[in-house]
Each structure stands twice: as structure tokens, then as C-alpha cells.
Design an enzyme around this catalytic site. Structure first.
Site, PDB file in Angstrom:
ATOM      1  N   GLU A 162       0.943  -1.200   0.004  1.00 27.50           N
ATOM      2  CA  GLU A 162      -0.133   0.009   0.195  1.00 27.50           C
ATOM      3  C   GLU A 162       0.934   1.265  -0.030  1.00 27.50           C
ATOM      4  O   GLU A 162       0.712   2.212   0.978  1.00 27.50           O
ATOM      5  CB  GLU A 162      -1.051   0.180   1.148  1.00 27.50           C
ATOM      6  CG  GLU A 162      -2.014  -1.114   1.259  1.00 27.50           C
ATOM      7  CD  GLU A 162      -2.890  -0.995   2.320  1.00 27.50           C
ATOM      8  OE1 GLU A 162      -2.741   0.030   3.370  1.00 27.50           O
ATOM      9  OE2 GLU A 162      -3.793  -1.708   2.124  1.00 27.50           O
ATOM     10  N   GLU A 363      -5.926  -8.528   1.207  1.00 30.70           N
ATOM     11  CA  GLU A 363      -6.451  -8.091   2.414  1.00 30.70           C
ATOM     12  C   GLU A 363      -7.969  -7.618   2.204  1.00 30.70           C
ATOM     13  O   GLU A 363      -8.202  -7.202   1.117  1.00 30.70           O
ATOM     14  CB  GLU A 363      -5.896  -6.725   2.906  1.00 30.70           C
ATOM     15  CG  GLU A 363      -4.541  -7.099   3.476  1.00 30.70           C
ATOM     16  CD  GLU A 363      -3.825  -5.643   4.136  1.00 30.70           C
ATOM     17  OE1 GLU A 363      -4.613  -5.024   4.702  1.00 30.70           O
ATOM     18  OE2 GLU A 363      -2.617  -5.818   4.026  1.00 30.70           O
TER      19      GLU A 363
HETATM   20  C1  BGP Z   1      -4.172  -1.950   5.627  1.00 31.13           C
HETATM   21  C2  BGP Z   1      -2.771  -2.326   5.826  1.00 31.13           C
HETATM   22  C3  BGP Z   1      -2.769  -3.404   7.162  1.00 31.13           C
HETATM   23  C4  BGP Z   1      -3.857  -3.357   8.011  1.00 31.13           C
HETATM   24  C5  BGP Z   1      -5.176  -2.841   7.460  1.00 31.13           C
HETATM   25  C6  BGP Z   1      -6.353  -2.574   8.486  1.00 31.13           C
HETATM   26  O1  BGP Z   1      -4.053  -0.572   5.181  1.00 31.13           O
HETATM   27  O2  BGP Z   1      -2.025  -2.990   4.981  1.00 31.13           O
HETATM   28  O3  BGP Z   1      -1.350  -3.321   7.649  1.00 31.13           O
HETATM   29  O4  BGP Z   1      -3.759  -2.653   9.240  1.00 31.13           O
HETATM   30  O5  BGP Z   1      -5.040  -2.032   6.606  1.00 31.13           O
HETATM   31  O6  BGP Z   1      -6.015  -1.309   8.977  1.00 31.13           O
HETATM   32  P1  BGP Z   1      -6.134  -1.085  10.558  1.00 31.13           P
HETATM   33  O7  BGP Z   1      -5.002  -1.842  11.142  1.00 31.13           O
HETATM   34  O8  BGP Z   1      -5.905   0.441  10.549  1.00 31.13           O
HETATM   35  O9  BGP Z   1      -7.462  -1.323  10.921  1.00 31.13           O
END
Ligand code: BGP
Length: 463
Positions: A162, A363
Site C-alpha cells: 500500500e 486483504e
Molecule cells: C491496511 C494495512 C494493514 C492493516 C489494514 C487494516 O491498510 O495494509 O497493515 O492494518 O489496513 O487497517 P487498521 O489496522 O488501521 O484497521
């Protein structure tokens, strides 16, 4: 009617190094920007212990094998391989991921390895981080080292997690704001680093495959007003397509170039960049998807302040371009992120029509405040519902002709959320700890674990 997924569909689960491993200074590891970053919210857990995956990876992988996953997405901590970002290799760190890969292969689980997930070595940050061209050189050496060490067993790679969210939501992810000119020079360096990774993966690994891994949220116009549609065009470009057009077409697209011109940003190219951009491409696109975004054109009454405070919220404003808008048709989760399963299908179709490459979702998931019962269970029906709705849309996208090859949700086990600590849990496996009490760190299978296990086994959604 029930629909089976394709026989070779890659069901998986995902994590990152810094959010799970802990052991932040063990076996020669150096500090990363995640270990040192300033936090807005000091109430949340840091990454020193995280969920102790570094020491418990065998137990975690055994549980994931029991769940039935075919692929496991994890990241390598650059600072375990090169504690200072470059220089001498730390053999203990190199051995660790070799052992992790062997453990996965023992259960026939294919590794999908992210080269870097938000955790740049602090030593490189002190030399200018991604603003410095020398960070690209250090990244290339690091990538070559891990390709050579693991490429005989690990064939599938993801570049830099990302980069779009890292730059747009810099304050939350990196703990500091990056001025615009510098931000987009960083963009260029990140994307050139990625091009080198494509090149060296293909050169060093027989049958090696590699893809970019942005966070993609389709941007909707708030109304049918032509200028709202134009706002969506710009934010789609700045948030999504600028990154993938660079990766897959080797160019700065026209809308993004116009944005940079109007913002007075000038990018410095090195002599080799044009050749790299135009000649090295990914084998697939990996995509992280949580939600969609809706924007309108800002007007005078909105004021001129600029800022983006969260990747998924309406709190977006860039004077002259776009402003976030609350989509009245979508519900939100308890952390204020909108939920849009239908938008996943549209996002997949849009992406596939643009790039014509296989897509893997690396994800997707629901962050929630889970409760462990006295019997050691977690009844996370809300997570099952979220996953079911999104997987249904994956299936529909496949039926509509999208070459979607896999689905690897966030997250395999509970981990420390970037923004909200351990209170916002995503895993199929519960980890017994709170923000400031490491407790037993024991693992407990949630209801979603059994639901996903059955889905993978039957290769179809329950009717
Ligand atoms: C994405 C990232 C992850 C993860 C996810 C959820 O942007 O790649 O590392 O953290 O988001 O986000 P958060 O942890 O802020 O809920």
C-alpha cells in the site's frame, strides 16, 4: 443454486511482520520506523511484543494448516535481514524466514511474501527515507538478498504494501506528515523500487511471480453533478490508478500528471528510470480492499484546508479537487469504515478491465472488538457475515469474467491494528492480550475459523 470456486482457487490468510512478530530487538534485528514512530494514540499497544508470532510461528502455522489455507501472505522485516537497512546480512534473521517458509511448505501452504509492509529501517529513515534515492539502492540489495535466499522455495512475491495509503495517510502510518513535493518524489522512488523488484525477481527466481499490492477503493461521485464526477475522476487517479498505471503501464497517467502540475510538484527522474518503467511489469495485481470512497467537488464554503486523515473515512479534502462525502447508502463498521460488498465486485471488474492481469485479494476483513467467552470461544458472527458478503461478490466477479485467482483475508491471527491497537481485531484466531497487558498470548479459534475451514474444504459458500 450453489457455485463452487475454481478448483485451484487460492484461499489464504494474511499478516504483516511488525503487526504480529514482536521480538523487536531479538537475534540482531534493527529498529524500523514502526518501532520508533510517534503515535497519536498512546493508549494502544506498540509493536515490541505484538502477538509474539516470531516465537510462536510454528503454532500459528499449524493452526492455519488446520484451517486449510493454501497460501499464507506475510512480510519480511527488512531490519531482520539488514538491521541498518544495508551493509552486512544478519544471518539469524535470514535463517528465521527460511524456517518459516519450510514450516509452511511442510503443510503444503505456499508463501506469498511482501517485501516491505510499512516498516522501513530507521537507519534509512535517518538518511532521508524514501525521499532519498539511496533508499531505492538499499531496497534493491535487500530484495536481491531475499530472492536469492528463498527463491528456490518461495515463488510468489508482493512488492511494497500500500504505497498509496502510506503516502496519503502518512501521519497515521508513519507518524509524520510529508510535504507534498517530497511525498510525490517518494512516490516516484517507491514505484521505481518496485520496478527493480519486478526485474530482479524475474531474473533471479525460476518461475518467480511478483505483483504490486496497493489498497484499492473505487471512488464514487456524490451525485450525478458533472463536477462531482470530475472530483471522483481525480481522486480515483490520485488514490488508485496513479500507482497501478505506473506498475502495469509504466507511466504517469494524464489526470495524475495534471494533479501534480496544478500542485506545483516536480518529479526528479534518474537516467535509468524511463527504461525501467517501460520494460518491467508484474505478473498479477494483488489488491487490498476494505471499502469504497465517495467524493464531491469542494465549494468556497468548504474553506481551503487540505488533508486526508483516514484511508476509509469521509475526512478527505483537497481544495480544487475533491472532498469526502458520507454515502447514505452504505453502513459502517464500529470503527467508522463503510462496508460495501457490491463495491468489491465493481472494483474487481474495473481493475480487470484496466489491466487484464490476474488479481488476488491480499486483504479484506472486518476489524471488531471481539469478546472471549469463559469457555474460550469467540462468537464473531458479524465477521462471518462480512466475509460471506464479500466472498459472494468475488464469486459474482469470477462469473462475470474477472480472473480472480485467490482471496487472502486480513487477518490470519489477531494482530496490532495500525490505527487502533489490539482492540480492533481482524483474525480467525483470537490472541489473549490487551493493549497493555500481554497476558498469556494464548491462541483461541473463533467461530469464523470453523466457518472459513468449512468454506475452504467444500470450496463453496454455505447455502
Ligand atoms: C491496511 C494495512 C494493514 C492493516 C489494514 C487494516 O491498510 O495494509 O497493515 O492494518 O489496513 O487497517 P487498521 O489496522 O488501521 O484497521
Amino acid at each position: 443454486m450453489t457455485h463452487r470456486f475454481p478448483d485451484n482457487f487460492l484461499w489464504g490468510a494474511s499478516i504483516s511482520a511488525h503487526q504480529t512478530e514482536g521480538a523487536y530487538q531479538s537475534d540482531g534485528k534493527g529498529l524500523s520506523v514502526q518501532d520508533t514512530r510517534q503515535r497519536d494514540n498512546h493508549e494502544i499497544a506498540d509493536f515490541t511484543v505484538a502477538v509474539d508470532h516470531y516465537h510462536r510461528y510454528k503454532e500459528d502455522i499449524r493452526l492455519l494448516a488446520e484451517m486449510g489455507i493454501k497460501i499464507f501472505r506475510f512480510s519480511i522485516a527488512w531490519t531482520r535481514i539488514f538491521p541498518n537497512g544495508r551493509g552486512e546480512v544478519n544471518e539469524a534473521g535470514l535463517q528465521h524466514y527460511s524456517d518459516v517458509i519450510d514450516e509452511l511448505l511442510k503443510y503444503n501452504i505456499q508463501p506469498y511474501i511482501t517485501l516491505n509492509h510499512f516498516d522501513l529501517p530507521q537507519a534509512l529513515e535517518e538518511e532521508g527515507g524514501w525521499s532519498a534515492r539511496t533508499t531505492v539502492d538499499a531496497f534493491v540489495t535487500y530484495a536481491e538478498t531475499v530472492f536469492s535466499a528463498y527463491g528456490d522455495r518461495a515463488k510468489n512475491w508482493l512488492t511494497i504494501n500500500e504505497p498509496n495509503i502510506m503516502l496519503l495517510v502518512d501521519k497515521k502510518i508513519l507518524g509524520k506528515e510529508i510535504p507534498l513535493q517530497e511525498k510525490y518524489q517518494q512516490f516516484h522512488h517507491l514505484m521505481i523500487a518496485e520496478k527493480y523488484a519486478f526485474k530482479r525477481c524475474h531474473e533471479l527466481i525460476d518461475d518467480g511471480k511478483i505483483g504490486p499490492v496497493p489498497n484499492i477503493s473505487l471512488v464514487y461521485p456524490a451525485t450525478s453533478k458533472p463536477l462531482d464526477n470530475q472530483a471522483a475522476l481525480y481522486f480515483n487517479s490520485v488514490r488508485n490508478w496513479a500507482y497501478l498505471d505506473f506498475s502495469c503501464f509504466g507511466l504517469y497517467n494524464a489526470v495524475f500528471k495534471d494533479y501534480l502540475k496544478r500542485k506545483n510538484v516536480k518529479i526528479t527522474f534518474a537516467p535509468e528510470d524511463q527504461e525501467l518503467m517501460e520494460n518491467h511489469f508484474p505478473d498479477f495485481v494483488a489488491m487490498n480492499f476494505y471499502t469504497t470512497v465517495t467524493v464531491e467537488k469542494p465549494t468556497q464554503k468548504d474553506g481551503m484546508a487540505n488533508g486526508i486523515s483516514d484511508q476509509q473515512s469521509e475526512d478527505i479534502m483537497e481544495w480544487g479537487f475533491y472532498k469526502g462525502f458520507t454515502n447514505p447508502y452504505l453502513q459502517k463498521n464500529e470503527f467508522n469504515w463503510t462496508i460495501d460488498p457490491d463495491g468489491l465486485k465493481t472494483t474487481l471488474q474495473t481493475l480487470y478491465d484496466r489491466y487484464h492481469l490476474p488479481i488476488i485479494i491480499t486483504e479484506n476483513g472486518l476489524g471488531a472488538k471481539d469478546e472471549l467467552t469463559e469457555a474460550g470461544q469467540v462468537h464473531d458472527t458479524y465477521r462471518i457475515n462480512y466475509l460471506q458478503q464479500h466472498i459472494e461478490q468475488c464469486q459474482q466477479a469470477i462469473e462475470a469474467g474477472v480472473d480472480l485467482i485467490g482471496y487472502s483475508p486480513w487477518s490470519a491471527i489477531d494482530l496490532i491494528s495500525v490505527h487502533e491497537g489490539i482492540s480492533k481485531r481482524y483474525g480467525f484466531i483470537y490472541v489473549d492480550r490487551t493493549e497493555h497487558d500481554e497476558k498469556t498470548l494464548a491462541r483461541h479459534k473463533k467461530d469464523s475459523f470453523y466457518w472459513y475451514q468449512s468454506l475452504i474444504k467444500t470450496n463453496q459458500l454455505p447455502s
